[in-house]
Design a protein around this motif. Structure first.
Motif, short mmCIF file in Angstrom:
data_model
loop_
_atom_site.label_atom_id
_atom_site.label_comp_id
_atom_site.label_asym_id
_atom_site.label_seq_id
_atom_site.Cartn_x
_atom_site.Cartn_y
_atom_site.Cartn_z
N TYR A 261 0.84 -1.19 0.00
CA TYR A 261 0.00 0.00 0.00
C TYR A 261 0.88 1.25 0.00
CZ TYR A 261 -3.51 -3.32 1.79
OH TYR A 261 -4.34 -4.38 1.96
N CYS A 262 0.30 2.33 -0.48
CA CYS A 262 0.94 3.63 -0.27
C CYS A 262 0.66 4.06 1.16
CB CYS A 262 0.39 4.64 -1.27
SG CYS A 262 -1.34 5.11 -0.97
N PRO A 263 1.37 5.06 1.69
CA PRO A 263 1.17 5.45 3.10
C PRO A 263 -0.26 5.82 3.44
CG PRO A 263 3.21 6.38 2.28
CD PRO A 263 2.52 5.77 1.09
N SER A 264 -0.93 6.59 2.59
CA SER A 264 -2.29 7.03 2.94
C SER A 264 -3.29 5.88 2.90
CB SER A 264 -2.73 8.16 2.00
OG SER A 264 -2.73 7.71 0.65
N CYS A 265 -3.19 5.00 1.91
CA CYS A 265 -4.10 3.85 1.85
C CYS A 265 -3.83 2.88 3.00
CB CYS A 265 -3.96 3.12 0.52
SG CYS A 265 -4.77 3.96 -0.87
N PHE A 266 -2.58 2.74 3.39
CA PHE A 266 -2.26 1.86 4.51
C PHE A 266 -2.89 2.38 5.79
CE2 PHE A 266 0.20 0.36 8.09
CZ PHE A 266 0.41 -0.98 7.80
N ASP A 267 -2.81 3.70 6.00
CA ASP A 267 -3.38 4.28 7.21
C ASP A 267 -4.89 4.13 7.26
OD1 ASP A 267 -0.88 5.02 8.07
OD2 ASP A 267 -1.03 7.09 7.38
N VAL A 268 -5.53 4.17 6.09
CA VAL A 268 -6.99 3.99 6.05
C VAL A 268 -7.35 2.52 6.28
CG1 VAL A 268 -9.01 4.06 4.55
CG2 VAL A 268 -7.41 5.96 4.57
N THR A 269 -6.59 1.62 5.67
CA THR A 269 -6.89 0.18 5.77
C THR A 269 -6.50 -0.39 7.12
OG1 THR A 269 -6.44 0.01 3.39
CG2 THR A 269 -6.61 -2.05 4.63
N PHE A 270 -5.39 0.09 7.66
CA PHE A 270 -4.88 -0.41 8.94
C PHE A 270 -4.61 0.77 9.88
CE2 PHE A 270 -3.44 -3.37 5.62
CZ PHE A 270 -4.07 -4.52 6.04
N PRO A 271 -5.66 1.43 10.35
CA PRO A 271 -5.47 2.61 11.21
C PRO A 271 -4.80 2.23 12.53
CG PRO A 271 -7.75 1.91 11.24
CD PRO A 271 -7.08 1.09 10.18
N ARG A 272 -4.00 3.13 13.03
CA ARG A 272 -3.31 2.88 14.29
C ARG A 272 -4.26 3.09 15.47
NH1 ARG A 272 0.76 -0.31 13.22
NH2 ARG A 272 2.14 0.51 11.61
N CYS A 273 -3.99 2.35 16.52
CA CYS A 273 -4.75 2.52 17.75
C CYS A 273 -4.58 3.95 18.24
CB CYS A 273 -4.24 1.52 18.80
SG CYS A 273 -4.97 1.73 20.45
N GLU A 274 -5.68 4.55 18.70
CA GLU A 274 -5.63 5.94 19.13
C GLU A 274 -5.17 6.11 20.57
OE1 GLU A 274 -8.64 8.54 17.91
OE2 GLU A 274 -9.07 7.50 16.03
N HIS A 275 -4.84 5.00 21.21
CA HIS A 275 -4.27 5.12 22.56
C HIS A 275 -2.87 5.72 22.46
CE1 HIS A 275 -2.58 3.90 26.47
NE2 HIS A 275 -3.84 3.84 26.87
#
Length: 299
Positions: free
Chosen positions: A57-71
């Motif tokens: 994935y590109c960085p933006s699609c990766f962040d959408v597909t596998f978002p990081r925990c907000e903790h």
């Protein structure tokens, strides 16, 4: 001929795609929803699938597909969405990993509870109508549509949230569900979920009324036993006993559970009611054929 990873799209060397971000020669096509195997990216902007190295994935699609925990400071993937819904029907949708997500077990132990973030996991202290609204809206508005709890299920959650007296007043819970149903009628998903559950709630209320009558009968017998057991103060104790709730015997999965009779007894009379070492309350349970327990104890 050049074929980049991620798509069988050939190009000649002269027309090899360049990275969308930095114009370096591209080495893969992004599999994300934003790029759809069409846009090309270089190795520096490559993010591999956590479990499949053949998917990138590109960085933006990766962040959408596998978002990081907000903790704070957590780098795990946020696989759980917060399912809190506001009165304006706005979803929180914060993402948390399984370690940092709370589960509000409002559907029973055999079903997954509502996922909640740290902010919305504080449910103790909420008003009863807010609790009922959050359960209905959260269950109906999520990606996984959940069947709404039974009257007993709502009562269990209300009890855990410290609405003890309300938790044994099933007619009032039923009325509150009807009130919230009116407030939710403009939300199609919530209104549909309520209409689907309403016939069950009506049947449960009728059945619980019959059970309550049996509980009243058992309490009258219990009062007589208390008087027989304690000639000195039995009349005072018996006069103070009130029915809290009666749970009829049940059988599930080959396991039979005895009936339970919960009663209200003033604090200053509880010792007399229970008896030395619990001898009196055990006697009442044996004679009545149900487990007698003072309301407020562990269930």
């Amino acid at each position: 001929m050049v074929i980049l990873d991620g798509a069988l799209t050939p190009t000649c060397h002269d027309h090899r795609p360049h990275c969308q971000e930095c114009a370096e020669p591209a080495v893969f096509r992004c599999a994300g929803r934003g790029c759809r195997h069409d846009k090309a990216w270089c190795a520096r902007h490559r993010r591999q699938h956590p479990r499949d190295p053949d998917i990138s994935y590109c960085p933006s699609c990766f962040d959408v597909t596998f978002p990081r925990c907000e903790h704070p400071r957590c780098t795990d993937i946020g696989t759980v969405r917060c399912e809190h819904v506001s009165r304006e029907f706005r979803r929180c949708d914060k993402r948390m990993c399984t370690r940092h997500a709370a589960r509000w077990q409002v559907f029973g132990g055999e079903r997954m509870g509502l996922g909640l973030c740290a902010r919305h996991s504080q449910v103790v202290g909420l008003t009863a109508d807010e609790i009922i609204f959050r359960i209905i809206a959260g269950a109906a508005g999520g990606r996984r549509k959940e069947r709404l709890p039974s009257l007993q299920g709502f009562a269990h959650t209300l009890r855990r949230c410290r609405h003890v007296d309300l938790a044994i007043d099933y007619p009032r819970i039923h009325r509150m569900l009807s009130t919230e149903a009116n407030a939710l009628r403009n939300n199609k998903q919530a209104a549909t979920a309520v209409e689907r559950a309403r016939p069950d709630w009506d049947r449960q209320l009728t059945a619980l009324h019959d059970v309550s009558r049996e509980g009243t009968r058992l309490v009258e017998r219990l009062k007589g036993l208390v008087i027989e057991k304690n000639a000195r103060s039995g009349h005072e104790v018996a006069a103070a006993i009130e029915l809290a709730e009666y749970k009829a015997p049940s059988s599930r999965g080959g396991i039979t559970r005895p009936g339970m009779l919960f009663v209200k007894v003033p604090q200053h009379l509880r010792g007399l009611f229970i008896g030395t070492g619990g001898q009196a309350i055990r006697h009442y349970s044996e004679v009545l054929g149900v487990k007698v327990q003072i309301e407020g104890g562990r269930r």
